[in-house]
Write a protein that holds these residues in place. Structure first.
Motif, short mmCIF file in Angstrom:
data_model
loop_
_atom_site.label_atom_id
_atom_site.label_comp_id
_atom_site.label_asym_id
_atom_site.label_seq_id
_atom_site.Cartn_x
_atom_site.Cartn_y
_atom_site.Cartn_z
N CYS A 29 0.84 -1.20 0.00
CA CYS A 29 0.00 0.00 0.00
C CYS A 29 0.88 1.25 0.00
CB CYS A 29 -0.89 -0.02 1.24
SG CYS A 29 -1.73 1.54 1.55
N CYS A 32 0.01 3.17 3.86
CA CYS A 32 0.50 2.64 5.14
C CYS A 32 1.75 1.78 4.96
CB CYS A 32 -0.58 1.85 5.87
SG CYS A 32 -0.99 0.30 5.05
N CYS A 53 -4.44 -4.33 4.05
CA CYS A 53 -3.45 -3.46 4.70
C CYS A 53 -4.16 -2.68 5.82
CB CYS A 53 -2.83 -2.50 3.69
SG CYS A 53 -3.95 -1.18 3.19
N ARG A 54 -3.40 -1.91 6.57
CA ARG A 54 -3.98 -1.21 7.73
C ARG A 54 -5.13 -0.28 7.32
NH1 ARG A 54 -0.19 2.66 9.96
NH2 ARG A 54 1.24 0.89 9.99
N CYS A 55 -4.94 0.41 6.18
CA CYS A 55 -6.00 1.33 5.72
C CYS A 55 -7.30 0.55 5.47
CB CYS A 55 -5.62 2.01 4.41
SG CYS A 55 -3.94 2.62 4.36
ZN LIG Z 1 -2.74 0.89 3.50
#
Ligand SMILES: [Zn+2]
Length: 274
Positions: A29, A32, A53-55
Motif C-alpha cells: 500500500c 501505510c 493493509c492497515r487502511c
Molecule cells: Zn494501506
C-alpha cells in the motif's frame, strides 16, 4: 474455500495511486506501506493471496461501527414508535427543558441510576396540579432510556382500558404485554373512568408489576390527601396503597409548600414501614 476468502478480501481492498511492488515483487500500500498480498506455498506451488493493509482494516472497522450505529438507531426509533403512545411525548426530552422545570434533576438521577432503580424496583409517583410539568418529567425519562436501547412504555389507563374493551381483546395478553416492559409509565392516573372493570384492570396491571418486581412511574393530579382519604372504597385503596409502596413521591407545587412536601414524604415512608 480459500478462493472465496480471497475474493472477499479483494473486494475490501482499495487501490491507491502510490501502491508499489516491493523487493520481493509483492504489492504494498502506498499509504501505510503494509502488504496487500502474500505468497503462500500451496500443494507444492507458490500462490499469491490478497490481504488487507492497515487502511483497509481501519476502513472496514469504521464501516462496521457505522452499521452498528445504524442498527441501534433503528432499534431506538422502533422502541419510540411503540412505547410513546402520543406524538407529544416525543418532544418531552431533557434537551427541550427551558430551565423552568425544577425537578428534572430527580428525573436525570433516575436515568443515570436506572440499573439500580430496576433492581430495587423503585418508581416515582409524580404528583401536582395540571400544567406543572409532571408529564414532561416522565417523558424525559422515557425518551432518555429508550435512547439507550431500553424498552419503555408510556401510556395512560384510558388508552389501556380502550384496548382491553375492544371486541375480541385478549385481556391476559394485553396485561402481560404491559407487565413485560422493564419500565412502565402511566401518565395522568385518575382521569380514567371508575367502573368496577376499570379498577380491576388497573389493579391487575399495578399488582402484577409489583409481584414481578418491575418499576412503575405514575403521574397524577391526585394529591396525597386524595389517595389516603378514609372514605375511599376498597378498590381505590388497594390500587393507591400498592402504588405508594412501589413509588417514591415527587411533588410539583409552589415554593411555599416545600415544608408540606417534607412532611408528606415522612408520612409516606411511615406508611411503608421504613
Ligand atoms: Zn494501506
Amino acid at each position: 474455500m480459500v478462493e472465496k476468502t480471497a475474493e472477499k478480501v479483494q473486494e475490501n481492498q482499495e487501490q491507491h495511486e502510490g501502491d508499489y511492488l516491493d523487493e520481493e515483487g509483492l504489492h504494498r500500500c502506498g499509504i501505510c506501506g503494509e502488504r496487500k498480498e502474500n505468497l503462500y506455498l500451496l500443494m507444492g506451488r507458490e500462490r499469491l493471496f490478497p490481504c488487507l493493509c492497515r487502511c483497509d482494516r481501519n476502513r472496514l472497522e469504521k464501516q462496521k461501527e457505522e452499521d452498528r450505529k445504524r442498527e441501534f438507531d433503528i432499534r431506538v426509533s422502533s422502541l419510540k414508535s411503540v412505547g410513546l403512545t402520543e406524538p407529544r411525548f416525543r418532544e418531552w426530552r431533557f434537551e427541550n427543558d427551558n430551565g423552568s422545570n425544577p425537578k428534572l434533576d430527580i428525573a436525570r438521577k433516575y436515568v443515570n441510576e436506572w440499573e439500580e432503580m430496576r433492581k430495587k424496583n423503585i418508581g416515582y409517583m409524580v404528583m401536582g396540579p395540571v400544567g406543572t410539568g409532571k408529564s414532561f418529567f416522565a417523558g424525559c425519562i422515557a425518551n432518555a432510556l429508550m435512547e439507550q436501547g431500553i424498552s419503555v412504555m408510556m401510556t395512560n389507563f384510558s388508552r389501556i382500558l380502550n384496548e382491553l374493551t375492544k371486541y375480541h381483546a385478549d385481556k391476559n395478553e394485553i396485561i402481560a404485554g404491559l407487565v413485560s416492559y422493564p419500565l412502565l409509565i402511566i401518565d395522568d392516573l385518575g382521569i380514567e373512568r371508575n367502573s368496577e372493570f376499570a379498577l380491576e384492570m388497573i389493579y391487575n396491571v399495578v399488582d402484577r408489576r409489583y409481584c414481578t418486581r418491575k418499576p412503575l412511574i405514575v403521574t397524577t393530579n391526585l394529591s396525597y390527601q386524595d389517595m389516603t382519604r378514609k372514605d375511599l372504597d376498597i378498590e381505590h385503596q388497594r390500587i393507591y396503597s400498592r402504588l405508594m409502596e412501589m413509588c417514591f413521591p415527587v411533588i410539583y407545587q409552589g415554593k411555599d409548600l416545600r415544608q408540606k412536601e417534607r412532611d408528606l414524604k415522612l408520612e409516606w415512608m411511615k406508611l411503608n414501614g421504613d
